[in-house]
Design a protein around this motif. Structure first.
Motif, PDB file in Angstrom:
ATOM      1  N   ARG A  30       0.814  -1.218   0.000  1.00 41.97           N
ATOM      2  CA  ARG A  30       0.000   0.000   0.000  1.00 41.97           C
ATOM      3  C   ARG A  30       0.846   1.265   0.000  1.00 41.97           C
ATOM      4  N   VAL A  31       2.090   1.174   0.437  1.00 37.44           N
ATOM      5  CA  VAL A  31       2.979   2.338   0.376  1.00 37.44           C
ATOM      6  C   VAL A  31       3.179   2.761  -1.071  1.00 37.44           C
ATOM      7  N   THR A  32       3.412   1.779  -1.944  1.00 38.32           N
ATOM      8  CA  THR A  32       3.573   2.068  -3.375  1.00 38.32           C
ATOM      9  C   THR A  32       2.272   2.611  -3.964  1.00 38.32           C
ATOM     10  N   HIS A  33       1.154   2.029  -3.586  1.00 39.22           N
ATOM     11  CA  HIS A  33      -0.141   2.497  -4.093  1.00 39.22           C
ATOM     12  C   HIS A  33      -0.394   3.945  -3.688  1.00 39.22           C
ATOM     13  N   ARG A  34      -0.008   4.292  -2.472  1.00 41.67           N
ATOM     14  CA  ARG A  34      -0.222   5.656  -2.013  1.00 41.67           C
ATOM     15  C   ARG A  34       0.631   6.644  -2.806  1.00 41.67           C
ATOM     16  N   GLN A  35       1.850   6.277  -3.090  1.00 44.15           N
ATOM     17  CA  GLN A  35       2.725   7.152  -3.872  1.00 44.15           C
ATOM     18  C   GLN A  35       2.137   7.407  -5.259  1.00 44.15           C
ATOM     19  N   ARG A  36       1.590   6.359  -5.867  1.00 45.47           N
ATOM     20  CA  ARG A  36       0.971   6.527  -7.181  1.00 45.47           C
ATOM     21  C   ARG A  36      -0.248   7.436  -7.098  1.00 45.47           C
ATOM     22  N   ALA A  37      -1.075   7.233  -6.082  1.00 49.65           N
ATOM     23  CA  ALA A  37      -2.271   8.069  -5.934  1.00 49.65           C
ATOM     24  C   ALA A  37      -1.893   9.519  -5.693  1.00 49.65           C
ATOM     25  N   GLU A  38      -0.860   9.769  -4.908  1.00 45.63           N
ATOM     26  CA  GLU A  38      -0.430  11.141  -4.641  1.00 45.63           C
ATOM     27  C   GLU A  38       0.088  11.809  -5.912  1.00 45.63           C
ATOM     28  N   LYS A  39       0.780  11.066  -6.763  1.00 42.60           N
ATOM     29  CA  LYS A  39       1.253  11.631  -8.028  1.00 42.60           C
ATOM     30  C   LYS A  39       0.078  11.999  -8.933  1.00 42.60           C
ATOM     31  N   ILE A  40      -0.939  11.125  -8.969  1.00 40.40           N
ATOM     32  CA  ILE A  40      -2.126  11.434  -9.772  1.00 40.40           C
ATOM     33  C   ILE A  40      -2.818  12.678  -9.231  1.00 40.40           C
ATOM     34  N   SER A  41      -2.909  12.790  -7.900  1.00 41.96           N
ATOM     35  CA  SER A  41      -3.530  13.960  -7.292  1.00 41.96           C
ATOM     36  C   SER A  41      -2.766  15.236  -7.635  1.00 41.96           C
ATOM     37  N   GLU A  42      -1.437  15.171  -7.593  1.00 45.32           N
ATOM     38  CA  GLU A  42      -0.629  16.340  -7.945  1.00 45.32           C
ATOM     39  C   GLU A  42      -0.837  16.724  -9.408  1.00 45.32           C
ATOM     40  N   ARG A  43      -0.933  15.727 -10.272  1.00 48.15           N
ATOM     41  CA  ARG A  43      -1.152  16.013 -11.697  1.00 48.15           C
ATOM     42  C   ARG A  43      -2.501  16.695 -11.910  1.00 48.15           C
ATOM     43  N   ILE A  44      -3.534  16.243 -11.209  1.00 46.34           N
ATOM     44  CA  ILE A  44      -4.857  16.869 -11.323  1.00 46.34           C
ATOM     45  C   ILE A  44      -4.806  18.309 -10.834  1.00 46.34           C
ATOM     46  N   ASP A  45      -4.071  18.536  -9.731  1.00 45.38           N
ATOM     47  CA  ASP A  45      -3.936  19.911  -9.210  1.00 45.38           C
ATOM     48  C   ASP A  45      -3.299  20.826 -10.251  1.00 45.38           C
ATOM     49  N   GLU A  46      -2.270  20.325 -10.931  1.00 44.48           N
ATOM     50  CA  GLU A  46      -1.592  21.125 -11.946  1.00 44.48           C
ATOM     51  C   GLU A  46      -2.540  21.459 -13.098  1.00 44.48           C
ATOM     52  N   MET A  47      -3.320  20.491 -13.536  1.00 46.71           N
ATOM     53  CA  MET A  47      -4.243  20.722 -14.645  1.00 46.71           C
ATOM     54  C   MET A  47      -5.352  21.700 -14.245  1.00 46.71           C
ATOM     55  N   GLU A  48      -5.850  21.583 -13.010  1.00 45.23           N
ATOM     56  CA  GLU A  48      -6.879  22.510 -12.560  1.00 45.23           C
ATOM     57  C   GLU A  48      -6.334  23.923 -12.421  1.00 45.23           C
ATOM     58  N   GLN A  49      -5.100  24.063 -11.964  1.00 38.72           N
ATOM     59  CA  GLN A  49      -4.474  25.384 -11.867  1.00 38.72           C
ATOM     60  C   GLN A  49      -4.299  25.992 -13.252  1.00 38.72           C
ATOM     61  N   ALA A  50      -3.919  25.146 -14.205  1.00 40.62           N
ATOM     62  CA  ALA A  50      -3.756  25.640 -15.578  1.00 40.62           C
ATOM     63  C   ALA A  50      -5.090  26.117 -16.143  1.00 40.62           C
ATOM     64  N   TYR A  51      -6.154  25.400 -15.810  1.00 38.83           N
ATOM     65  CA  TYR A  51      -7.472  25.809 -16.294  1.00 38.83           C
ATOM     66  C   TYR A  51      -7.902  27.134 -15.675  1.00 38.83           C
ATOM     67  N   ARG A  52      -7.686  27.294 -14.364  1.00 38.24           N
ATOM     68  CA  ARG A  52      -8.075  28.541 -13.709  1.00 38.24           C
ATOM     69  C   ARG A  52      -7.230  29.722 -14.194  1.00 38.24           C
ATOM     70  N   ALA A  53      -5.973  29.457 -14.527  1.00 26.75           N
ATOM     71  CA  ALA A  53      -5.099  30.536 -14.991  1.00 26.75           C
ATOM     72  C   ALA A  53      -5.471  31.010 -16.396  1.00 26.75           C
ATOM     73  N   ASP A  54      -5.856  30.073 -17.272  1.00 28.67           N
ATOM     74  CA  ASP A  54      -6.181  30.449 -18.656  1.00 28.67           C
ATOM     75  C   ASP A  54      -7.241  29.494 -19.186  1.00 28.67           C
ATOM     76  N   PRO A  55      -8.516  29.712 -18.829  1.00 32.88           N
ATOM     77  CA  PRO A  55      -9.572  28.792 -19.256  1.00 32.88           C
ATOM     78  C   PRO A  55      -9.679  28.657 -20.773  1.00 32.88           C
ATOM     79  N   ALA A  56      -9.501  29.772 -21.482  1.00 28.01           N
ATOM     80  CA  ALA A  56      -9.638  29.723 -22.941  1.00 28.01           C
ATOM     81  C   ALA A  56      -8.583  28.812 -23.562  1.00 28.01           C
TER      82      ALA A  56
END
Length: 584
Positions: free
Chosen positions: A334-360
């Motif tokens: 589960r340690v490995t699974h958690r690391q993977r989930a955290e990376k996916i969460s960070e990637r989603i955060d980056e994409m959402e920030q990009a959308y808020r910065a420049d939606p168009a």
């Protein structure tokens, strides 16, 4: 001749008093009720008591299991569904086969099929173990495993019993047995889910409290009867209907309905379960007398019962040891699974920030922006739930000490007592029916006496008496309250709060409430005070919507969510009484 009504009234009084008094002396209520029943049966003027097993199997078990399913901690149940299913199905089958081989070897002329039938009667554990364990402050995860097992293993045992009894009269086919078992479970799941869904949809439209309560009493039987008619497990159907109803009640029912259901079903559960153990004590005299006449003493049946209980505990210990070992292996992965989930969460955060910065710019890179945003939300919820599940496994690991408690808390009870009396008699070729029933009753009795009276000692011996109650921790409840109040403030800021009739609140009131939600103290409600109460009622509704949303991501325990819902329900009922009272 004693009036039957007097017997029923006296039984309810005894059950109620024992429920209150027994915990003060740290004694399990069922044990006291059995002792009282046995003592009453020994009185010379009390006739023998025999209860039709169909009364227990049809009239008692469906509402008992339905009531327990209503309060099932669904989040924790989902997380530990695999070990619960193993305890409820595979362990019952293994125990039944092991006991069947033992009985066939030591009871002349019994046969393997009837031995397996008796093994199926002795295999399921009882929910009484959960009630005892809860008072001892055992880890909530252990309670969930015991509770889930006691809900589901009854159906496995009864289906296996039905198959084994059928094999006594005809040849046994393994393929047919597996197919019958699968059909019994599948049809039960389908009908139980349909009845639970219909229960939610119908009762949310019934405003009369008395009529609504009356409808709730019919649900376990509506699920049970057609399922049994179609060859399924009516008990599984009743459990599924209870789970569906319990999980949908927060969204579909009013606070009055939830409060009524909680109190009514707890009362029914108390009376039915206590009544079964009281009747069990009353029936012991006739069972003992029958074996005294046929076997010239009680030692033979007692030896069989003690041996069967030892075999059951041995098989259970081996199986639980395997569960603990598997959980240990999975915890390292589960340690490995958690690391993977955290990376996916960070990637989603980056994409959402990009959308808020420049939606168009973001929308120009995707063919369907709305679908992409919904996808973000879906992935976010799944990742959040995965991280919450991993935190749960990390914070509440299962070790050997928990395994000891799981083994020792597996007591026999209501189902064993009722199912034993469904065994065929001499007309169906079973000559040892009295002995088999006596063994089943003794196994339940010894299990409750030996395990029930020593469970608290075992808990202290392994160092697991943590003193934790059933409710959530103070920290968890504070965090959840903070989220709900934040959601209420957000709804206020967005202008989403309205009166119950849909009219908006005055702007100056919203401004005042944004700083601090005032509470009127005068007995006579002014127009302003009424508006404030309406506003508080609207904020409660906003917090309940947020609570329903939060309940899907798994960040909070079921106990914390139910505690918060009860607080919101109490606030709403209080506010509605104050507002509507002035209109009368």
């Amino acid at each position: 001749m004693i009036d039957p009504l007097l017997i029923v009234v006296g039984g309810i009084v005894v059950v109620s008093l024992v429920t209150v008094i027994a915990p003060r002396f740290n004694i399990a209520g069922p044990l006291v009720l059995m002792a009282i029943g046995l003592g009453v049966s020994l009185l010379p003027f009390v006739p023998g008591v025999t209860v039709n097993p169909e009364v227990i199997l049809i009239g008692v078990l469906p509402p008992l299991l339905y009531s327990a399913a209503l309060q099932l901690p669904a989040i924790e149940f989902r997380r530990d569904f695999a070990p619960i299913a193993g305890l409820s199905v595979l362990l019952v089958v293994l125990s039944s086969l092991g006991l069947g081989l033992f009985f066939a070897a030591v009871i002349p002329g019994l046969g393997l099929a009837l031995g397996v039938a008796l093994g199926a009667i002795l295999s399921p554990t009882d929910a009484v173990a959960t009630s005892i364990a809860k008072r001892l402050g055992i880890a909530p995860r252990v309670i969930t495993l015991l509770e889930g097992e006691s809900l589901l293993n009854d159906a496995t045992a009864l289906v296996l019993l039905r198959t084994a009894v059928a094999a006594v009269a005809s040849s046994f086919a393994f393929g047919d047995a597996v197919a019958n078992f699968a059909w019994a479970v599948v049809i039960a799941l389908a009908i139980g889910a349909l009845v639970g869904w219909g229960n939610l949809r119908v009762r949310e439209r019934v405003s009369n409290p008395a009529a609504n309560t009356a409808l709730s009493f019919t649900i376990p039987f509506i699920a049970y009867l057609p399922t049994e008619h179609l060859g399924g497990s009516g008990l599984v159907a009743a459990v599924v209907a209870g789970i569906v109803t319990g999980q949908g009640a927060a969204r579909r029912f009013t606070p009055e309905q939830r409060l009524s259901d909680r109190l009514n079903w707890r009362t029914i559960e108390l009376i039915l379960e206590g009544g079964v153990f009281l009747v069990f004590g009353l029936e012991l005299k006739d069972i003992v007398n029958a074996n005294l006449g046929e076997h010239e003493g009680l030692w033979y049946g007692t030896w069989l019962a003690l041996s069967a209980l030892g075999i059951s505990l041995g098989v259970r210990a081996l199986y639980v040891a395997g569960i603990i070992w598997l959980q240990g292996r999975r915890s390292r992965r589960r340690v490995t699974h958690r690391q993977r989930a955290e990376k996916i969460s960070e990637r989603i955060d980056e994409m959402e920030q990009a959308y808020r910065a420049d939606p168009a710019a973001f929308e120009s890179r995707v063919s369907d922006p709305d679908r992409a945003k919904r996808g973000f939300g879906l992935v976010r919820r799944r990742v959040t739930r995965t991280l919450a599940d991993l935190d749960y496994y990390r914070d509440s690991p299962l070790g050997w000490r928990h395994g000891i408690i799981i083994v020792w808390a597996g007591m026999r009870g209501v189902v064993t007592l009722a199912a034993a009396q469904t065994l065929p008699g001499e007309n169906e070729g079973v000559n040892d029916r009295a002995l088999l029933i006596f063994v089943a009753f003794l196994v339940a009795l010894f299990s409750l006496l030996i395990q029930g009276l020593t469970l608290s000692l075992v808990v202290r011996s392994v160092g697991l008496s943590e003193g934790a109650g059933e409710g959530p921790t103070r920290e968890e409840q504070h965090a959840l309250d903070t989220e709900l109040r934040t959601a209420s403030v957000a709804a206020l800021t967005a202008g989403k709060l309205t009166r119950r009739n849909g009219e908006p609140f005055p702007a100056d009131l919203l401004e005042q409430a944004g700083a601090r939600l005032a509470r009127p103290t005068d007995d006579d409600l002014t127009a302003r005070a009424r508006d404030l109460l309406e506003f508080r009622l609207a904020s409660v509704d906003a917090m309940r919507r947020e609570l329903n949303r939060i309940s899907h991501d798994g960040r909070y325990s079921t106990a914390a969510l139910r505690h918060a819902l009860a607080e919101l329900d109490a606030d709403q009922l209080s506010l509605e009484l104050r507002i509507d009272g002035e209109d009368d």
